[in-house]
Design a protein around this motif. Structure first.
Motif, mmCIF file in Angstrom:
data_model
loop_
_atom_site.group_PDB
_atom_site.id
_atom_site.type_symbol
_atom_site.label_atom_id
_atom_site.label_comp_id
_atom_site.label_asym_id
_atom_site.label_seq_id
_atom_site.Cartn_x
_atom_site.Cartn_y
_atom_site.Cartn_z
ATOM 1 N N VAL A 1 -0.446 2.966 -2.365
ATOM 2 C CA VAL A 1 0.337 2.265 -1.350
ATOM 3 C C VAL A 1 0.257 3.056 -0.046
ATOM 4 O O VAL A 1 0.774 4.163 0.062
ATOM 5 N N VAL A 2 -0.413 2.477 0.926
ATOM 6 C CA VAL A 2 -0.720 3.198 2.166
ATOM 7 C C VAL A 2 0.536 3.610 2.913
ATOM 8 O O VAL A 2 0.623 4.719 3.436
ATOM 9 N N SER A 3 1.542 2.731 2.976
ATOM 10 C CA SER A 3 2.747 3.061 3.739
ATOM 11 C C SER A 3 3.447 4.279 3.154
ATOM 12 O O SER A 3 3.962 5.130 3.891
ATOM 13 N N ARG A 4 3.465 4.384 1.808
ATOM 14 C CA ARG A 4 4.096 5.554 1.177
ATOM 15 C C ARG A 4 3.274 6.810 1.412
ATOM 16 O O ARG A 4 3.827 7.884 1.684
ATOM 17 N N ALA A 5 1.951 6.684 1.323
ATOM 18 C CA ALA A 5 1.089 7.842 1.569
ATOM 19 C C ALA A 5 1.220 8.313 3.012
ATOM 20 O O ALA A 5 1.255 9.526 3.282
ATOM 21 N N GLY B 1 -14.181 7.095 4.375
ATOM 22 C CA GLY B 1 -14.719 6.109 3.438
ATOM 23 C C GLY B 1 -13.826 5.861 2.252
ATOM 24 O O GLY B 1 -14.311 5.595 1.138
ATOM 25 N N LEU B 2 -12.508 5.916 2.447
ATOM 26 C CA LEU B 2 -11.546 5.741 1.359
ATOM 27 C C LEU B 2 -10.907 4.359 1.428
ATOM 28 O O LEU B 2 -10.846 3.741 2.481
ATOM 29 N N THR B 3 -10.436 3.883 0.294
ATOM 30 C CA THR B 3 -9.718 2.628 0.255
ATOM 31 C C THR B 3 -8.488 2.790 -0.609
ATOM 32 O O THR B 3 -8.470 3.576 -1.553
ATOM 33 N N ALA B 4 -7.429 2.033 -0.279
ATOM 34 C CA ALA B 4 -6.207 2.095 -1.066
ATOM 35 C C ALA B 4 -6.239 1.150 -2.245
ATOM 36 O O ALA B 4 -5.380 1.167 -3.100
ATOM 37 N N VAL B 5 -7.212 0.271 -2.296
ATOM 38 C CA VAL B 5 -7.289 -0.744 -3.354
ATOM 39 C C VAL B 5 -8.183 -0.252 -4.478
ATOM 40 O O VAL B 5 -9.344 0.073 -4.252
ATOM 41 N N SER B 6 -7.624 -0.161 -5.669
ATOM 42 C CA SER B 6 -8.424 0.346 -6.798
ATOM 43 C C SER B 6 -8.968 -0.800 -7.629
ATOM 44 O O SER B 6 -8.566 -1.926 -7.461
ATOM 45 N N LYS C 1 2.228 -2.014 -7.630
ATOM 46 C CA LYS C 1 1.900 -1.598 -6.263
ATOM 47 C C LYS C 1 2.639 -2.446 -5.241
ATOM 48 O O LYS C 1 3.163 -1.947 -4.248
ATOM 49 N N LEU C 2 2.690 -3.764 -5.492
ATOM 50 C CA LEU C 2 3.351 -4.648 -4.547
ATOM 51 C C LEU C 2 4.833 -4.315 -4.443
ATOM 52 O O LEU C 2 5.380 -4.193 -3.337
ATOM 53 N N LEU C 3 5.495 -4.125 -5.584
ATOM 54 C CA LEU C 3 6.927 -3.821 -5.570
ATOM 55 C C LEU C 3 7.196 -2.457 -4.934
ATOM 56 O O LEU C 3 8.173 -2.292 -4.204
#
Length: 447
Positions: A419-423, A442-447, A114-116
């Motif tokens: 990855v929020v920026s890609r979404a 109520g959503l989060t990008a972190v799983s 995800k970071l990369l």
């Protein structure tokens, strides 16, 4: 081109781990252990993306240091993408910073994939941003060159399309050939005619405009060529026509397609010889006039229908300057709106989006009317789409583009690996706009 990422974290192990992961993907890592060192690196090195921690003191867990660092970076480098590394205890703070302009956040321990993916995406965006900045700079320089070389009569514009139109208009201004200005109603054809006059050899002479579409057919000839007393009912005394008034200057004939056939024949003669007679007079008069004309009509179709003289068309249309509709020069919408607003109220973000998504069939004239109405009704608050009073189905469509459903947002996040920026890029939203919708659903990008 070298791609560079700066890691600011007080834990050397974090810097080493991230540096290794980035190096394996041909990304040059730089590290700093303190906010001060990180800001110093930014001053001396070209950095494309920053990854920063939220805490730098062992006994501090509030995230305040991370907030201060982010604000310092944003103040000095407003366009530099910043990724926040945050513990779950700082998640709310990280989300607030993203709303304030941070590129994204990732929770510790992070997922390398995800970071990369986030870094690669932001590097691409950074390159695109640089290209956009370069393009805007070149366009600004071209506008400044136009303004320095020609008298543009204070015209407000930012689009390339309008720049090309103005450049052509100013280039042909010095000649004395007739110019036909084409384009839809409300685009500002008379402003272009005035600019042609202001840059012409007869700029010190009069600029006389007449709207052929605003006069009854039987009066157009008298308006253009003048009339002797008694030439028609109500003509109690002799009067000069527009050609006489424009002698030594420019005559602008708007809506030339409305000129009746007898008037067309007289106009053709004036263009060829400079000679004409007033209505009801046998005396031939002479005038030296630069003629500019404009139309929103299809003159070629009128020629086929027998309502417009072909020889006059080619005489008027030695040079054609086309003025595009506002929908084809969307870069002009907001600068024009701000000009018409003149500081009387503030344009809200939703209003800006609605304005740029609306086709403006009435062009600049419609935009000016919408702004005037909104400014009167706004009071002390910002201008909203409702105050602009755009047709409901269009305004709703513009809003719907920014209102994806919960399922659509979830699907985009899943395809983007969280990855929020890609979404956000996939949905056509800014990161801040996507975070607002995630918060609402109520959503989060972190799983």
């Amino acid at each position: 081109m070298t791609r560079t990422v700066l890691i600011i974290d007080d834990n050397p192990a974090v810097g080493e781990a991230l540096s290794l992961a980035l190096s394996l993907h041909e990304i040059r890592p730089l590290t700093a252990l303190t906010p001060e060192d990180g800001l110093a690196v930014l001053e001396r090195d070209a950095v494309d993306v920053v990854i920063q921690d939220m805490n730098f003191t062992a006994d501090t867990t509030s995230g305040e240091e991370g907030v201060e660092l982010f604000r310092a970076i944003r103040e000095r480098h407003p366009d530099l993408p910043v990724i926040l590394l945050t513990a779950w205890t700082h998640l709310e703070t990280a989300v607030e910073l993203v709303k304030a302009g941070a590129a994204d956040y990732l929770a510790k321990p992070w997922d390398d994939h995800k970071l990369l993916a986030t870094v690669e995406n932001l590097l691409e965006l950074s390159e695109s941003s640089r290209e956009l900045t370069r393009s805007r700079r070149e366009r600004r320089l071209r506008r400044e060159h136009l303004r320095s070389k020609y008298d543009l009569d204070g015209l407000v514009f930012a689009s390339e399309a309008m720049g090309r139109t103005l450049n052509l208009a100013c280039q042909v201004a010095r000649s004395d050939v007739p110019v036909l200005i084409t384009g839809p109603n409300g685009t500002g054809k008379e402003r272009i005619a005035a600019i042609v006059h202001a840059n012409s050899a007869v700029k010190r002479g009069p600029f006389v405009a007449v709207n052929c579409g605003a006069l009854p057919g039987e009066l157009i000839e008298a308006e253009l060529f003048g009339a002797d007393a008694g030439a028609y009912t109500g003509a109690n005394k002799a009067r000069e026509g527009r050609f006489e008034l424009a002698d030594g200057g420019t005559l602008f004939l708007d809506e030339i397609g409305n000129l009746p056939l007898p008037g067309q024949m007289k106009l053709l003669r004036v263009l060829e010889t400079g000679q004409f007679e007033r209505l009801g007079s046998g005396k031939t008069r002479q005038a030296k006039v630069r003629v500019l004309s404009a139309t929103n009509a299809d003159l070629k179709a009128m020629i086929q229908a027998g309502t417009f003289r072909e020889d006059l068309y080619y005489r008027l249309n030695v040079i054609e300057v086309n003025l595009p509709p506002l929908t084809e020069r969307t870069d002009d919408i907001l600068p024009l709106a701000e000009f018409f607003l003149d500081g009387r109220a503030e344009l809200g973000d939703a209003a800006r989006e609605a304005m740029q998504g609306y086709p403006w069939p009435g062009n600049v004239r419609e935009l000016k009317n919408a702004i005037e109405r909104a400014a009167l009704l706004a009071g002390d608050g910002p201008i909203t789409p409702e105050l602009l009073n755009l047709p409901q189905h269009v305004a709703a469509a513009a809003r719907n583009l920014d209102e994806p459903s919960r399922d659509v947002v979830e699907d985009a996040l899943q395809h983007a690996g969280g990855v929020v920026s890609r979404a956000a890029q996939q949905l056509g939203l800014s990161r801040q706009a996507l975070y607002r919708r995630m918060e609402r659903y109520g959503l989060t990008a972190v799983s």
